[in-house]
Design a protein around this motif. Structure first.
Motif, short mmCIF file in Angstrom:
data_model
loop_
_atom_site.label_atom_id
_atom_site.label_comp_id
_atom_site.label_asym_id
_atom_site.label_seq_id
_atom_site.Cartn_x
_atom_site.Cartn_y
_atom_site.Cartn_z
N SER A 19 0.83 -1.21 0.00
CA SER A 19 0.00 0.00 0.00
C SER A 19 0.85 1.25 0.00
CB SER A 19 -0.96 0.02 1.20
OG SER A 19 -0.29 0.33 2.41
N ARG A 20 2.05 1.15 0.58
CA ARG A 20 2.86 2.35 0.74
C ARG A 20 3.58 2.72 -0.54
NH1 ARG A 20 6.62 0.87 4.87
NH2 ARG A 20 7.80 0.07 3.10
N GLU A 21 4.12 1.76 -1.27
CA GLU A 21 5.00 2.11 -2.39
C GLU A 21 4.58 1.49 -3.72
OE1 GLU A 21 9.19 1.82 -1.23
OE2 GLU A 21 8.61 2.01 0.87
N ALA A 71 1.74 -0.01 -4.94
CA ALA A 71 0.48 0.41 -5.57
C ALA A 71 0.56 1.88 -6.02
CB ALA A 71 -0.70 0.17 -4.63
N PRO A 72 1.05 2.80 -5.19
CA PRO A 72 1.18 4.18 -5.69
C PRO A 72 2.09 4.29 -6.91
CG PRO A 72 1.23 4.19 -3.29
CD PRO A 72 1.26 2.74 -3.72
N LEU A 73 3.18 3.56 -6.96
CA LEU A 73 4.06 3.61 -8.13
C LEU A 73 3.36 3.06 -9.36
CD1 LEU A 73 7.41 2.39 -6.48
CD2 LEU A 73 7.11 4.61 -7.61
N ALA A 74 2.71 1.91 -9.22
CA ALA A 74 2.04 1.30 -10.37
C ALA A 74 0.78 2.07 -10.76
CB ALA A 74 1.68 -0.15 -10.06
N GLY A 75 0.29 2.92 -9.84
CA GLY A 75 -0.86 3.76 -10.15
C GLY A 75 -0.49 4.99 -10.95
N PHE A 76 0.80 5.17 -11.21
CA PHE A 76 1.24 6.29 -12.05
C PHE A 76 2.05 5.83 -13.26
CE2 PHE A 76 4.53 9.30 -13.32
CZ PHE A 76 3.73 10.35 -13.77
N THR A 117 -5.97 1.70 -4.25
CA THR A 117 -5.12 2.71 -4.91
C THR A 117 -4.99 2.46 -6.41
OG1 THR A 117 -3.82 3.25 -2.95
CG2 THR A 117 -2.72 3.53 -5.07
N ALA A 118 -4.85 1.21 -6.82
CA ALA A 118 -4.46 0.94 -8.21
C ALA A 118 -5.41 0.04 -8.98
CB ALA A 118 -3.05 0.33 -8.22
#
Lengths: 465, 465, 465
Positions: free
Chosen positions: B361-363, B365-370, B399-400
């Motif tokens: 959740s911390r890294e 998903a946010p990375l793959a969400g961009f 998130t993703a």
């Protein structure tokens, strides 16, 4: 069965799963309590005097409770905390009652509610309105002989209770208890040498000097090690089964004797810098494992806490006043030197406790799933609560099963909370197992065996009881 | 429907949610298996010989199983592990049967139970009592032609199976399988260059020398890069779709050619310190991404494991013997140099795997969400288990979504466990989706589409199949 | 009650628990919205002009949405992002509709679905087929007077809305709104000084110079502090209740005045290295706490994000374009200097937000369970979603209860999503409480009180409203 009742507390809400959980819980609901690590003062059992008042019994000595009252605006001094505390116990009780809603959902509220219900027949929630009434009802009970510590020890069905003790403690209370024909419980000391192993602990030099002199050793690293061995033997002679290590980080390292001697001389004379102190502590944790290989004491490691976070409160009120705060903890690299030397040594038992739950699935379960010496410690401190225990089982079981875990550890100084804590653990483990059964992952007969083993065979094996 | 049956295993217990989950699972229960990353030896399919015995088939080669038996007190040599192992397979099987309760709740127990039930019609739990009987029943089956590897490959409905291979492997087994008219499965090699990229790997210098000589390159950093490119092209020519990178940390860095050349010369001659080795590895992971941009190989990154934690066991029994232990892993800063250069490059696909679930959740998903190039790898290794997969979906989906995840990866060397592992994934994903449907978060038609895409369209897109 | 309906969305599926959750949710479903931290532009309420088009309203300004479309292959420029964007809003809407399945399970999909349903009477899922129809239906509504910002403000029942503002903002919009007799809402500014406190922020020196000159202070560290105090007073005068701090890490340190002056002079002239910049930032966070003790502004700390991870995108499209990525965050040691000085100061309120959910049980709940000044911030950003909020409550409540948490914070720049976000929070908190009630851990009357306090008494207390 009714939908919500104390009998069904903490069990799953789904009726089918709840039935299985109730069955599994029934296997262990009345099993004797094995408490292989905790902080109860053996003197209360030796003296067997009545508890003074409800505040002393349930609030003042319980830093889980005083901390949240302090955070809610009640000064510690008004809670009877600290050397000069002179608060009226009735007023302390009122502070808890008026703030009872602030504890809703906490482990403490659950334990206190359990104690009020099972020991004092009180099922009302404390509040400003009923505070004095509850206080009087509890007070009245405390004068009954059935509320003396030994009577409660029997009522709680405590089979083994371990205390935690200073290495230079003569263990007279333990000896007297063991020799007392009118007390048949098993109360064991635990060797807790932290203050003798950490050069940054207040008074380290003097304390080590006393250790060395008491044991008649020379002032050298070798003498220091021998002094520790001597005191461990004293503990073993009084029934101890484990040595407990509360460290900031589980760092370990092997040093050659000359380097160790150099660090030791600097440490005892207060000339060691932070990096040197870390090396010294890391080497002493390594040495403690080596001694455990030799004398058989189970090694429990409680790591990852910044003790006394708020120095002004520590200065005014002393330690254990509610501001020990966890930090991130890593085991894989830190323990590697110790485990490469001793991780497969026959008979060595090490139990790893953490307050950083990220390490359960990432490090502790994988380590305990390989090293025969390593066991997964039960959820500790802030994690000793229903949801956290559930997360713990979910995090470790898929990698390491149930038999690499330690069984429940209450780790408490609140004597009255012992049955509540063990009961929570039994209910939550039964609920977790019930889910595995209903999801087709564990058979019911195996789940029954596991439920029983978790409160009996497993702690006996792990702690060599 | 009955309350607990193999059909309903791992599905939610709430009847309403379970009905939806059963519906969604039905969409994919019999779908072909796409296995884009794993460790099965292609030779077993090429030779198509019967499996030797139950121990070799289900225990000895499965370090998930041998590790927990070792932790439970069974020496590795008695489990047939290591170069000099000469244990009786019936005794090995007895060791598992006698310790079966210690596996309760683990992923391995679920998989083995699934295999016993679906392949050998055995629904009894192994135990000391029935050990020999089960051994005989399994052995008898292994001689049937329907238990040959190719027959099982068909029975398992495996559409694509990727292996993992050394860069200097001639891929003759793959070529022979592809050329064999009697075998219609798709078996792809995977380029795994770790041992050629890590200066701290045993034998690095010699291995790099062999790489350079084999490809006729000069002994320079440029020649080394060209040698790697040449071997990647060889893999692409044999159908490879991905390159796999098993690194301690996902550190990346761009170096100028002179600095890279200097590090390379020090590395191949064994004169690189730890810091330099880290820089070199970080630069080579960066170079691998650059090559993937050029040749289209999907880049899978498996990071965060301390391999061979217990060196004495490694020395005696070799790698993959149960003591690879995860460490904390960070992606945000470590991958930044790589992603700033290549993160939005057209056609680049990178799949991030972790055994530190805090990063989901911390890294990750946010990375793959961009980043269009980044996909969230399925739960890996210790996390490839029902509860962990559920936690994974909960951690990344909000998130993703589902379409930035990779689809299931079995990553196994245990051929027989492939269907069990994919089935678990399908059941758990159906259960997760069913909860979102019943909570009004995803419509049932969309959930059906997602369930199907997770086992088909998504892995095809991510792995360019 | 029907099994799945918007009314029951996000509530537990177990019928018994759902009934309790529905009861608790009923206590707060229509309660006014208190939004003490967010990023809505006060100008939209001042001007009260119609929203332009569906894309501007629901997509272009919402980087939660544009990021996942970008990851799915849609260039940012085609989404109307960036200084030179000139995309057709209908095409932007089509991009979302065609990719709607990629959002399934995300918080954004839930919020957008809620907005379409409650504001535009649209219950169909967007798709390529209905894209233009939905676009036209939304567009038509935007011209109705009931869709003007002030009308929506009333319809949403927003009682308090805090904006986030530059320290040199004259706050004219706030003053004009406060003076406007036709607008009765409470819109408060928030002091956000990050760009004036971080020597590594672009343009730091010039910005600080402007701050000092505007306030007529000398160019010294003392003048700089006084300038900040002056601007805080300006904000207090316009109704501000809090100051917001977005930092990479929550590091704090106390420096002596000479060291601070030296760092300040190096910082404003661009001569500070990375280590010095960290010290300066750490000291300024400490100074901000000191000022909060004096002027009473609640201190909110949002830490642990690497802003603008992909520099090429930042260069082309500016900040807040979807690639701010979380990093591991630690509070225990980092905040210790600040807390030792001010942690028990009367009246100080600090709210800790994190996007590293590992810190909830390990650090934030234990800290807020002791320090009267510390509150646990609601789940932030990537964690503001149903499952993540549930994990948050599970992680913090057992240690710190409900009354040490901040109440819900929407933190949004998407005005239309405010009711959706608060509604999600109310549903998830009601569901969490309902589980505690049915598990016998909180009484129903207490749960009702908590549900109400979480949306009213608690945010009022924490933010001094």
């Amino acid at each position: 069965m009714p939908k919500t009742s104390p009998e069904l507390a903490l069990l799953p809400t789904d009726p089918h799963v709840r039935d299985v959980a109730f069955d599994l819980y029934g296997e262990v609901a009345d099993a004797p309590i094995i408490s292989p690590h905790g902080h109860v003062d053996p003197g209360i059992l030796l003296r067997d005097e009545p508890f003074t008042d409800p505040a002393e019994l349930l609030i003042t000595k319980d830093h889980y409770v005083t901390r949240l009252l302090f955070a809610s605006g009640v000064p510690l001094a008004e809670l009877g905390v600290g050397p000069d505390a002179a608060a009226d116990p009735r007023e302390i009780w009122r502070a808890l009652a008026a703030n009872w809603h602030r504890f809703a959902g906490t482990a403490s509220a659950y334990w206190l509610g359990y104690e009020l219900r099972t020991l004092f027949d009180i099922s009302d929630e404390p509040s400003a309105d009923n505070s004095d009434d509850l206080y009087d009802r509890i007070s009245a009970r405390l004068h009954e002989s059935s509320f003396r510590p030994r009577a409660l020890f029997d009522r709680f069905a405590i089979e083994v209770l371990a205390t935690t003790d200073d290495p230079l403690d003569d263990l007279a209370a333990h000896a007297a208890l063991a020799a007392d024909p009118s007390f048949t419980g098993r109360v064991l000391p635990t060797f807790r040498p932290d203050a003798y192993l950490d050069p940054e602990a207040d008074g380290f030099g003097d304390r080590v000097q006393r250790l060395i002199e008491t044991t008649g050793q020379p002032t050298s690293f070798a003498g220091y090690l021998q002094a520790l061995r001597t005191r461990r033997a004293h503990f073993v002679g009084h029934g101890a089964v484990s040595a407990d290590h509360g460290v900031y980080e589980p760092y370990t390292t092997d040093l050659d004797p000359i380097a160790a001697q150099t660090l030791f001389q600097a440490a005892r004379t207060g000339r060691l810098d932070a990096a040197g102190a870390r090396e010294f502590r890391g080497h002493m944790l390594y040495q403690m494992a080596k001694m455990s290989v030799d004398d058989g004491l189970v090694m429990t490691i409680h790591s990852g806490v910044r003790r006394n976070h708020h120095r002004p409160t520590f200065a005014a009120f002393g330690p254990d006043t509610g501001h020990d705060i966890p930090v991130r903890t890593s085991y894989t690299e830190n323990l590697r030197p110790l485990l490469e030397s001793f991780g497969t040594a026959p008979g060595l038992h090490i139990v790893l406790f953490t307050v950083d739950e990220t390490s359960f699935s990432r490090e502790i379960a994988p380590l305990a799933g390989f090293y025969p010496s390593l066991y997964i410690g039960a959820p500790w401190w802030f994690l000793d609560a229903p949801d956290a225990i559930t997360r713990f089982r979910s995090a470790v079981t898929e990698t390491a099963g149930f038999y690499r875990s330690s069984g429940f550890i209450d780790d408490t100084r609140a004597f009255l909370s012992i049955p509540a804590r063990h009961d929570v653990s039994r209910r939550v483990d039964a609920s977790f197992l019930a889910r595995l059964v209903t999801e087709g992952r564990v058979s019911l007969p195996t789940a029954r065996r596991i439920a029983r083993d978790l409160v009996d065979a497993i702690p006996r094996e792990v702690f060599k009881l």
